[in-house]
Design a protein around this motif. Structure first.
Motif, PDB file in Angstrom:
ATOM      1  N   GLN A  31      17.861   9.807  12.396  1.00 15.12           N
ATOM      2  CA  GLN A  31      16.616   9.288  10.992  1.00 15.12           C
ATOM      3  C   GLN A  31      16.588   9.436   9.775  1.00 15.12           C
ATOM      4  O   GLN A  31      15.906   9.158   8.654  1.00 15.12           O
ATOM      5  CB  GLN A  31      15.654  11.216  11.258  1.00 15.12           C
ATOM      6  N   ARG A  32      18.425  10.212   9.396  1.00 12.22           N
ATOM      7  CA  ARG A  32      18.439   9.653   8.460  1.00 12.22           C
ATOM      8  C   ARG A  32      18.581   7.785   7.608  1.00 12.22           C
ATOM      9  O   ARG A  32      19.436   7.677   8.298  1.00 12.22           O
ATOM     10  CB  ARG A  32      19.606  10.820   7.572  1.00 12.22           C
ATOM     11  N   LYS A  33      18.658   7.614   6.461  1.00 14.36           N
ATOM     12  CA  LYS A  33      18.976   5.930   6.277  1.00 14.36           C
ATOM     13  C   LYS A  33      19.619   6.740   5.467  1.00 14.36           C
ATOM     14  O   LYS A  33      20.288   7.654   4.514  1.00 14.36           O
ATOM     15  CB  LYS A  33      17.947   6.243   5.263  1.00 14.36           C
ATOM     16  N   ALA A  34      20.537   5.642   5.435  1.00 15.51           N
ATOM     17  CA  ALA A  34      21.821   5.563   4.598  1.00 15.51           C
ATOM     18  C   ALA A  34      22.316   5.971   2.504  1.00 15.51           C
ATOM     19  O   ALA A  34      22.533   6.638   2.010  1.00 15.51           O
ATOM     20  CB  ALA A  34      22.683   4.123   4.882  1.00 15.51           C
ATOM     21  N   ASP A  35      20.836   5.375   2.115  1.00 16.31           N
ATOM     22  CA  ASP A  35      20.917   5.190   0.265  1.00 16.31           C
ATOM     23  C   ASP A  35      19.889   6.473  -0.056  1.00 16.31           C
ATOM     24  O   ASP A  35      20.523   6.619   0.131  1.00 16.31           O
ATOM     25  CB  ASP A  35      19.924   3.851   0.600  1.00 16.31           C
ATOM     26  N   LYS A  36      19.509   7.407   1.373  1.00 18.87           N
ATOM     27  CA  LYS A  36      18.693   8.848   1.103  1.00 18.87           C
ATOM     28  C   LYS A  36      19.908   9.504   1.113  1.00 18.87           C
ATOM     29  O   LYS A  36      20.282  10.403   0.507  1.00 18.87           O
ATOM     30  CB  LYS A  36      18.297   9.138   1.393  1.00 18.87           C
ATOM     31  N   VAL A  37      21.134   9.215   1.886  1.00 18.47           N
ATOM     32  CA  VAL A  37      22.764  10.314   2.522  1.00 18.47           C
ATOM     33  C   VAL A  37      22.848  10.461   0.894  1.00 18.47           C
ATOM     34  O   VAL A  37      23.461  10.935   0.123  1.00 18.47           O
ATOM     35  CB  VAL A  37      23.369   9.843   3.272  1.00 18.47           C
ATOM     36  N   SER A  38      23.222   8.871   0.584  1.00 20.36           N
ATOM     37  CA  SER A  38      23.795   7.941  -0.689  1.00 20.36           C
ATOM     38  C   SER A  38      23.225   9.112  -1.737  1.00 20.36           C
ATOM     39  O   SER A  38      23.689   9.759  -2.741  1.00 20.36           O
ATOM     40  CB  SER A  38      24.110   6.601  -0.964  1.00 20.36           C
ATOM     41  N   TRP A  39      21.672   9.334  -1.945  1.00 19.73           N
ATOM     42  CA  TRP A  39      21.478  10.135  -3.021  1.00 19.73           C
ATOM     43  C   TRP A  39      20.916  11.217  -3.234  1.00 19.73           C
ATOM     44  O   TRP A  39      21.422  11.733  -4.064  1.00 19.73           O
ATOM     45  CB  TRP A  39      19.976   8.980  -2.838  1.00 19.73           C
ATOM     46  N   LEU A  40      21.432  11.717  -1.991  1.00 12.41           N
ATOM     47  CA  LEU A  40      21.381  13.538  -2.140  1.00 12.41           C
ATOM     48  C   LEU A  40      22.505  13.763  -2.298  1.00 12.41           C
ATOM     49  O   LEU A  40      22.982  14.611  -3.163  1.00 12.41           O
ATOM     50  CB  LEU A  40      20.816  13.270  -0.260  1.00 12.41           C
ATOM     51  N   ARG A  41      23.822  12.890  -1.408  1.00  9.62           N
ATOM     52  CA  ARG A  41      25.154  13.150  -2.196  1.00  9.62           C
ATOM     53  C   ARG A  41      24.887  13.619  -3.742  1.00  9.62           C
ATOM     54  O   ARG A  41      25.894  13.846  -3.774  1.00  9.62           O
ATOM     55  CB  ARG A  41      26.137  12.044  -1.640  1.00  9.62           C
ATOM     56  N   GLU A  42      24.818  12.446  -4.027  1.00 11.68           N
ATOM     57  CA  GLU A  42      24.888  12.388  -5.407  1.00 11.68           C
ATOM     58  C   GLU A  42      23.957  13.405  -6.239  1.00 11.68           C
ATOM     59  O   GLU A  42      25.112  13.763  -7.252  1.00 11.68           O
ATOM     60  CB  GLU A  42      24.043  10.691  -6.214  1.00 11.68           C
ATOM     61  N   ARG A  43      22.984  14.093  -5.397  1.00 16.38           N
ATOM     62  CA  ARG A  43      22.421  15.001  -6.609  1.00 16.38           C
ATOM     63  C   ARG A  43      23.309  16.253  -6.504  1.00 16.38           C
ATOM     64  O   ARG A  43      23.635  16.808  -7.075  1.00 16.38           O
ATOM     65  CB  ARG A  43      20.929  15.248  -5.291  1.00 16.38           C
ATOM     66  N   LEU A  44      24.507  16.399  -5.700  1.00 18.28           N
ATOM     67  CA  LEU A  44      24.872  17.533  -4.968  1.00 18.28           C
ATOM     68  C   LEU A  44      26.139  17.745  -5.507  1.00 18.28           C
ATOM     69  O   LEU A  44      26.023  18.512  -6.367  1.00 18.28           O
ATOM     70  CB  LEU A  44      25.184  17.652  -3.708  1.00 18.28           C
ATOM     71  N   ILE A  45      26.456  16.407  -6.169  1.00 18.42           N
ATOM     72  CA  ILE A  45      27.685  16.094  -6.824  1.00 18.42           C
ATOM     73  C   ILE A  45      27.099  16.564  -8.840  1.00 18.42           C
ATOM     74  O   ILE A  45      27.935  17.256  -9.128  1.00 18.42           O
ATOM     75  CB  ILE A  45      28.348  14.981  -6.505  1.00 18.42           C
ATOM     76  N   GLU A  46      25.636  15.467  -9.178  1.00 13.32           N
ATOM     77  CA  GLU A  46      25.760  16.108 -10.321  1.00 13.32           C
ATOM     78  C   GLU A  46      25.306  17.277 -10.706  1.00 13.32           C
ATOM     79  O   GLU A  46      25.795  18.054 -11.609  1.00 13.32           O
ATOM     80  CB  GLU A  46      24.305  15.354 -10.401  1.00 13.32           C
ATOM     81  N   SER A  47      24.852  17.875  -9.239  1.00 12.22           N
ATOM     82  CA  SER A  47      24.563  19.788  -9.897  1.00 12.22           C
ATOM     83  C   SER A  47      25.569  20.444  -9.686  1.00 12.22           C
ATOM     84  O   SER A  47      25.485  22.367  -9.942  1.00 12.22           O
ATOM     85  CB  SER A  47      23.620  20.002  -8.260  1.00 12.22           C
TER      86      SER A  47
END
Length: 96
Positions: A31-47
């Protein structure tokens, strides 16, 4: 991850329009889309969550090495002992 760090990350993600991190992570892999996974990864890195987790894992690996060193003293110097002592740091340091 400590609760306050997770809360900061979740708040940043919620501010960007995602309902909740927990709901997203509750989705199946399919159910997870690649663009959302990338987006979440970036948020985790930024935080800073990724860096904090790596730092904590390194500390745990160092503690495990110290404890294992004492527990394995009876083996003396051997390739098996060296392998076991190197394992935690290897696992934490690998990229995949």
């Amino acid at each position: 991850m400590r609760r306050e760090a997770w809360s900061r990350c979740a708040a940043r993600i919620a501010d960007d329009g995602v309902q909740t991190v927990e709901r997203y992570l509750g989705l199946s892999r399919r159910q997870r889309k690649a663009d959302k996974v990338s987006w979440l990864r970036e948020r985790l890195i930024e935080s800073g969550a990724i860096d904090r987790a790596r730092n904590f894992a390194s500390q745990l690996a160092a503690a495990a090495n110290q404890e294992a060193s004492h527990a394995l003293d009876h083996l003396g110097d051997s390739p098996d002992r060296e392998f076991l002592l190197a394992l935690p740091s290897y696992l934490v340091g690998r990229n995949r």
